[in-house]
Design a protein around this motif. Structure first.
Motif, mmCIF file in Angstrom:
data_model
loop_
_atom_site.group_PDB
_atom_site.id
_atom_site.type_symbol
_atom_site.label_atom_id
_atom_site.label_comp_id
_atom_site.label_asym_id
_atom_site.label_seq_id
_atom_site.Cartn_x
_atom_site.Cartn_y
_atom_site.Cartn_z
ATOM 1 N N ALA A 141 0.808 -1.195 -0.013
ATOM 2 C CA ALA A 141 0.140 -0.118 -0.018
ATOM 3 C C ALA A 141 1.015 1.060 0.144
ATOM 4 C CB ALA A 141 -0.928 0.116 1.130
ATOM 5 N N ALA A 142 2.006 1.130 0.738
ATOM 6 C CA ALA A 142 2.877 2.300 0.896
ATOM 7 C C ALA A 142 3.502 2.712 -0.340
ATOM 8 C CB ALA A 142 3.997 2.101 1.817
ATOM 9 N N GLU A 143 3.850 1.689 -1.072
ATOM 10 C CA GLU A 143 4.579 1.828 -2.502
ATOM 11 C C GLU A 143 3.620 2.378 -3.453
ATOM 12 O OE1 GLU A 143 7.890 1.339 -2.909
ATOM 13 O OE2 GLU A 143 8.215 0.790 -0.915
ATOM 14 N N VAL A 144 2.421 1.680 -3.642
ATOM 15 C CA VAL A 144 1.376 2.178 -4.387
ATOM 16 C C VAL A 144 1.156 3.430 -4.199
ATOM 17 C CG1 VAL A 144 -0.708 1.800 -5.225
ATOM 18 C CG2 VAL A 144 0.626 -0.186 -4.710
ATOM 19 N N GLU A 145 1.075 4.069 -2.696
ATOM 20 C CA GLU A 145 0.721 5.481 -2.629
ATOM 21 C C GLU A 145 2.117 6.550 -2.899
ATOM 22 O OE1 GLU A 145 -0.881 7.855 1.126
ATOM 23 O OE2 GLU A 145 -0.397 5.744 1.470
ATOM 24 N N TRP A 146 3.049 5.836 -2.805
ATOM 25 C CA TRP A 146 4.184 6.666 -3.282
ATOM 26 C C TRP A 146 4.094 7.070 -4.827
ATOM 27 C CZ3 TRP A 146 8.360 5.039 -6.630
ATOM 28 C CH2 TRP A 146 9.547 6.241 -6.674
ATOM 29 N N VAL A 147 3.886 5.729 -5.496
ATOM 30 C CA VAL A 147 3.695 5.898 -6.979
ATOM 31 C C VAL A 147 2.378 6.919 -7.359
ATOM 32 C CG1 VAL A 147 3.375 4.869 -9.253
ATOM 33 C CG2 VAL A 147 4.586 3.903 -7.513
ATOM 34 N N SER A 148 1.663 6.902 -6.682
ATOM 35 C CA SER A 148 0.233 7.787 -6.657
ATOM 36 C C SER A 148 0.745 9.089 -6.432
ATOM 37 C CB SER A 148 -0.823 7.311 -5.927
ATOM 38 O OG SER A 148 -1.890 8.086 -6.094
ATOM 39 N N ASP A 149 1.364 9.458 -5.446
ATOM 40 C CA ASP A 149 1.884 10.701 -5.049
ATOM 41 C C ASP A 149 2.978 11.385 -6.255
ATOM 42 O OD1 ASP A 149 0.738 10.852 -2.721
ATOM 43 O OD2 ASP A 149 2.415 10.404 -1.681
ATOM 44 N N ILE A 150 3.792 10.551 -6.816
ATOM 45 C CA ILE A 150 4.599 10.992 -7.879
ATOM 46 C C ILE A 150 3.709 11.378 -9.333
ATOM 47 C CG2 ILE A 150 6.073 10.099 -9.827
ATOM 48 C CD1 ILE A 150 7.412 10.480 -7.092
ATOM 49 N N VAL A 151 2.480 10.692 -9.430
ATOM 50 C CA VAL A 151 1.613 11.049 -10.559
ATOM 51 C C VAL A 151 0.882 12.185 -10.276
ATOM 52 C CG1 VAL A 151 -0.458 10.057 -11.831
ATOM 53 C CG2 VAL A 151 1.186 8.442 -11.161
ATOM 54 N N LYS A 152 0.378 12.311 -8.970
ATOM 55 C CA LYS A 152 0.033 13.453 -8.804
ATOM 56 C C LYS A 152 0.765 15.088 -8.727
ATOM 57 C CE LYS A 152 -3.069 11.323 -4.864
ATOM 58 N NZ LYS A 152 -3.337 11.096 -3.890
ATOM 59 N N TYR A 153 2.003 14.718 -8.440
ATOM 60 C CA TYR A 153 2.961 15.833 -8.597
ATOM 61 C C TYR A 153 3.252 16.035 -10.190
ATOM 62 C CZ TYR A 153 4.190 15.113 -3.585
ATOM 63 O OH TYR A 153 3.967 15.374 -2.289
ATOM 64 N N VAL A 154 3.203 15.169 -10.788
ATOM 65 C CA VAL A 154 3.503 15.326 -12.270
ATOM 66 C C VAL A 154 1.952 15.896 -12.908
ATOM 67 C CG1 VAL A 154 3.389 14.224 -14.719
ATOM 68 C CG2 VAL A 154 5.079 13.323 -12.725
ATOM 69 N N ILE A 155 0.913 15.758 -12.492
ATOM 70 C CA ILE A 155 -0.347 16.107 -12.886
ATOM 71 C C ILE A 155 -0.433 17.686 -12.529
ATOM 72 C CG2 ILE A 155 -2.636 16.304 -12.636
ATOM 73 C CD1 ILE A 155 -2.584 13.224 -12.305
ATOM 74 N N ALA B 258 2.176 19.570 -11.838
ATOM 75 C CA ALA B 258 3.148 20.344 -12.571
ATOM 76 C C ALA B 258 2.605 20.730 -14.172
ATOM 77 C CB ALA B 258 4.561 19.608 -12.938
ATOM 78 N N VAL B 259 2.069 19.865 -14.798
ATOM 79 C CA VAL B 259 1.315 20.049 -15.898
ATOM 80 C C VAL B 259 0.554 20.935 -16.022
ATOM 81 C CG1 VAL B 259 -0.048 18.920 -17.962
ATOM 82 C CG2 VAL B 259 1.886 17.736 -16.882
#
Length: 210
Positions: free
Chosen positions: A171-185, A187-188
Motif C-alpha cells: 500500500a505504501a509503495e502504491v501510494e508513493w507511485v500515486s503521489d508521483i503521478v499527482k505531482y506530475v499532474i 506540474a502539468v
C-alpha cells in the motif's frame, strides 16, 4: 482511518469493500491504494475470496463513476457555454466556443481516455464528469469503466493478497507511485495555467485597454 476500514470490512465483507470503493470514486481523498491491498490481505483473515473482493470493488467503482457521470450530465453544453460567456470568465480568456471544441474533441478522440484513466490516480474518478457532459453513451461508459476498474482493482487486490501480512508495504509503495503521478499532474496543470495566461489572458487584457 486504517483501523476503521479494517473493522468495517471485517464486519460487512464484500459490501464494505464495494461501499468504500464507491465513496473513493466520489471523494478521491479516500485512498483506493489503501483499501484494495487491504481487501486482498483480508482474504487470509476472513471468509472472503479474492475474486469476490475484486468483483465487489469493481461494482463500487462503476457505481461511483456513474454518480460523477450524472454530475457531468447536469453540466450540459448549454449551461457551460453560458457560464464561460460571462464577463469574469471572458476576462480570464475563456470563450463559449471552448466548450463546444472540448466536447467535440472528447467525442472524436477522448472517449478511450475513460478506459485509460481508470488506472491513473486522481483523474480515474474525475474523468467521469467530462464523459457525462459530452453525453457519452452510458453503455460505452459503463463498459470502459468496468474494464479499466477491473484491471486496477485486480492488480492492487492481488498485490495485497500476495503480500499477506506485508500488505502495508504494498500500500505504501502504491501510494508513493500515486503521489508521483499527482505531482506530475500538478506540474502539468501549472505549466498549462502559465501558458493560458500568456496566450489568452494577457492579450485579452491588452485588447481591452486599447
Amino acid at each position: 482511518m486504517e483501523g476503521a476500514f479494517l473493522d468495517f470490512i471485517n464486519q460487512f465483507g464484500y459490501l464494505a469493500v464495494s461501499a468504500l470503493i464507491l465513496f473513493e470514486n466520489v471523494f478521491p481523498p479516500i485512498p483506493s491504494e489503501l483499501i484494495l491491498p487491504m481487501g486482498g490481505f483480508l482474504v487470509h483473515e476472513t471468509a472472503m475470496e479474492l475474486p469476490g473482493v475484486i468483483v465487489a470493488a469493481t461494482v463500487g467503482s462503476v457505481a461511483g463513476a456513474f454518480i460523477l457521470y450524472g454530475v457531468g450530465r447536469l453540466l450540459s453544453r448549454e449551461r457551460l457555454t453560458a457560464f464561460f460567456e460571462t464577463k469574469p470568465m471572458r476576462l480570464l480568456g475563456f470563450k463559449g466556443t471552448d466548450v463546444s471544441s472540448a466536447i467535440t474533441w472528447f467525442d472524436q478522440k477522448g472517449q478511450v481516455t475513460v478506459l485509460i484513466c481508470r488506472c491513473v490516480p486522481v483523474v480515474r474518478s474525475l474523468i467521469s464528469i467530462p464523459a457525462g457532459t459530452a453525453k457519452m453513451s452510458p453503455v460505452k461508459f459503463a463498459l470502459y469503466t468496468l474494464v479499466g476498474s477491473a484491471v486496477w482493482n485486480s492488480v492492487l487486490c492481488a498485490l495485497g493478497y500476495g503480500a499477506s501480512s506485508a500488505w502495508k508495504t504494498i500500500a505504501a509503495e502504491v501510494e508513493w507511485v500515486s503521489d508521483i503521478v499527482k505531482y506530475v499532474i500538478l506540474a502539468v496543470a501549472v505549466v498549462a495555467a502559465v501558458l493560458w495566461v500568456v496566450k489568452r489572458v494577457i492579450p485579452n487584457l491588452r485588447g481591452r485597454e486599447e
